[in-house]
Motif scaffolding. Structure first.
Motif, PDB file in Angstrom:
ATOM      1  N   SER A  53      -0.908  11.196  -6.095  1.00 36.03           N
ATOM      2  CA  SER A  53      -1.387  12.384  -6.796  1.00 36.03           C
ATOM      3  C   SER A  53      -2.723  12.122  -7.470  1.00 36.03           C
ATOM      4  CB  SER A  53      -0.338  12.817  -7.826  1.00 36.03           C
ATOM      5  OG  SER A  53      -0.801  13.899  -8.603  1.00 36.03           O
ATOM      6  N   ALA A  54      -2.862  10.952  -8.094  1.00 40.40           N
ATOM      7  CA  ALA A  54      -4.087  10.639  -8.831  1.00 40.40           C
ATOM      8  C   ALA A  54      -5.296  10.544  -7.915  1.00 40.40           C
ATOM      9  CB  ALA A  54      -3.908   9.332  -9.599  1.00 40.40           C
ATOM     10  N   ALA A  77      -6.648  -2.614   2.073  1.00 39.10           N
ATOM     11  CA  ALA A  77      -7.417  -3.323   1.048  1.00 39.10           C
ATOM     12  C   ALA A  77      -7.980  -2.349   0.028  1.00 39.10           C
ATOM     13  CB  ALA A  77      -8.547  -4.118   1.700  1.00 39.10           C
ATOM     14  N   ALA A  78      -8.394  -1.168   0.487  1.00 41.10           N
ATOM     15  CA  ALA A  78      -8.953  -0.176  -0.416  1.00 41.10           C
ATOM     16  C   ALA A  78      -7.898   0.326  -1.400  1.00 41.10           C
ATOM     17  CB  ALA A  78      -9.531   0.991   0.384  1.00 41.10           C
ATOM     18  N   VAL A  79      -6.712   0.631  -0.888  1.00 46.12           N
ATOM     19  CA  VAL A  79      -5.644   1.085  -1.770  1.00 46.12           C
ATOM     20  C   VAL A  79      -5.304   0.013  -2.795  1.00 46.12           C
ATOM     21  CG1 VAL A  79      -3.174   1.636  -1.848  1.00 46.12           C
ATOM     22  CG2 VAL A  79      -4.662   2.785  -0.203  1.00 46.12           C
ATOM     23  N   ARG A  80      -5.246  -1.230  -2.348  1.00 46.67           N
ATOM     24  CA  ARG A  80      -4.958  -2.319  -3.276  1.00 46.67           C
ATOM     25  C   ARG A  80      -6.010  -2.371  -4.389  1.00 46.67           C
ATOM     26  NH1 ARG A  80      -2.498  -7.326  -2.942  1.00 46.67           N
ATOM     27  NH2 ARG A  80      -0.857  -6.126  -1.927  1.00 46.67           N
ATOM     28  N   LEU A 358      -0.716   8.325   0.304  1.00 44.22           N
ATOM     29  CA  LEU A 358      -1.808   7.634  -0.374  1.00 44.22           C
ATOM     30  C   LEU A 358      -2.727   6.964   0.642  1.00 44.22           C
ATOM     31  CD1 LEU A 358      -3.215   6.520  -2.906  1.00 44.22           C
ATOM     32  CD2 LEU A 358      -1.488   4.712  -2.975  1.00 44.22           C
ATOM     33  N   LEU A 359      -2.126   6.274   1.611  1.00 53.03           N
ATOM     34  CA  LEU A 359      -2.929   5.628   2.655  1.00 53.03           C
ATOM     35  C   LEU A 359      -3.744   6.659   3.440  1.00 53.03           C
ATOM     36  CD1 LEU A 359      -0.311   3.064   4.035  1.00 53.03           C
ATOM     37  CD2 LEU A 359      -2.370   2.505   2.720  1.00 53.03           C
ATOM     38  N   ASP A 360      -3.117   7.779   3.775  1.00 48.93           N
ATOM     39  CA  ASP A 360      -3.819   8.822   4.539  1.00 48.93           C
ATOM     40  C   ASP A 360      -4.979   9.405   3.728  1.00 48.93           C
ATOM     41  OD1 ASP A 360      -2.081   8.458   6.637  1.00 48.93           O
ATOM     42  OD2 ASP A 360      -0.847  10.216   6.188  1.00 48.93           O
TER      43      ASP A 360
END
Length: 371
Positions: A53-54, A77-80, A358-360
């Motif tokens: 959501s954020a 890596a970006a999500v992390r 989130l990944l999408d």
């Protein structure tokens, strides 16, 4: 009673008030600092749904996404980096609380990839990676209380890493979580870790229990069944607290406490009321007991500040009445074990779905930033 007094009384009753939400906008605007100052908030929990959501709302993450795209970072890596940056910054906001409470509160939780909920080895590796990536002493790594998660909890604690055990629904599983906690501290001690530096909470989910049980009671449809709607969740939490009292009054625990160990505090999670027919503060004012945490969505936090009825302890000594509720539920035909299996499976699936979302979202943002 003023809003400040209601939350002050809850805090004075020994309940740590945590916010069940985190976003970069909340950090950048100073809202989190305001909640710490004005709403007695002493911790934050996150989960994949919160991050999904954020990141999808507003433009607070745009600059970091552009930097990640320029470096050629892949989506994982970006999500992390996006999520650990928020947790690290929130942990810094809570450092004064952490110091003031001697490390008990001032905590920020970050969850392992929910897709690993059935994989012990990868959960342990992910927990260690998150602990190192955030690099703050006042975080919790969240590990789900699946059967495969139990040994991961033990092994992560054994490395001196503080753990928030999540997705606990049944008292039976909660007992297994406490056993895993004890085993983890025993191994941590054997590994030479200072037990005083390790903290843990056990997140016992509340409102989802009522949602699932009420649905089944309505399907049964008898007067006896319908009279039990809204009874299961609070009774379940109160039985969990009775188990906590029992297991933390044993020689096994006392041996750990003598070496400086802190108890694993019960945490009431999923405290946002989903049925509008129920009081929106029932999972706050009906679960007041010292040495616990109540993690609330912001809507519930403000409702509690406005009109929660905060008196004394509403949990200790209620186990017999709580057990009577479950006896009646079984008598009208509710399959209690199946309720808990269903809730655990749905909990893992919901967080996994949110993680995919989130990944999408980040994948799309990376592609747009790189075009």
């Amino acid at each position: 009673m003023s809003t400040t007094n209601r939350l002050a009384r809850l805090s004075e009753a020994g309940v740590s008030i945590w916010l069940d939400d985190l976003s970069r906008e909340r950090l950048n605007s100073g809202n989190l600092a305001e909640l710490i100052r004005d709403r007695y908030v002493v911790g934050v929990t996150t989960n994949p749904t919160i991050f999904a959501s954020a990141v999808s709302a507003g433009h607070a993450y745009d600059e970091q996404v552009r930097e990640l795209a320029a470096r050629g970072a892949d989506v994982h890596a970006a999500v992390r980096e996006l999520t650990t940056a928020d947790v690290r910054n929130a942990a810094d906001v809570f450092r004064d609380v952490y110091a003031r409470t001697n490390g008990v509160d001032g905590r920020v939780s970050i969850e392992v990839d929910p897709g690993l909920a059935k994989d012990t080895e990868r959960t342990v590796a992910e927990a260690q990676d998150l602990w190192k990536a955030v690099d703050r002493p006042n975080i919790f790594v969240k590990i789900p209380a699946t059967e495969e998660g139990l040994p991961a909890i033990t092994r992560t604690l054994a490395e001196g890493i503080s753990v928030n055990v999540t997705l606990i629904f049944s008292v039976e599983r909660y007992r297994a979580v406490i056993d895993a906690f004890f085993a983890g501290l025993e191994r941590a001690r054997a590994n030479g870790h200072d037990l005083r530096t390790i903290q843990s909470v056990a997140s016992f989910f509340v409102s989802r229990v009522d949602s699932e049980v009420d649905k089944r009671l309505e399907a049964i449809g008898t007067d006896e069944a319908l009279a039990l709607r809204g009874e299961a969740a609070i009774a379940n939490a109160r039985l969990a607290y009775a188990a906590y009292q029992e297991l933390f009054d044993t020689d096994r625990w006392r041996a750990l406490a003598d070496d400086g160990a802190h108890p694993q505090r019960p945490l009431w999670a999923s405290t946002g009321v989903k049925n509008p027919e129920y009081s929106d503060t029932r999972y706050v004012d009906q679960l007041v007991v010292a040495g616990t945490v109540n993690t609330m969505p912001e809507k519930t936090l403000h409702a509690a500040a406005d009109h929660a009825e905060i008196g004394g302890d509403t949990v200790t000594g209620t186990a017999d009445r709580a057990q009577a509720v479950f006896d009646r539920l079984a008598a009208v035909g509710v399959d209690i074990p199946d309720v808990f299996v269903t809730l655990e499976n749905e909990g893992v699936e919901k967080f996994d779905k949110s993680w995919t979302e989130l990944l999408d979202t980040v994948s799309g943002q990376l592609a747009q930033a790189g075009s």
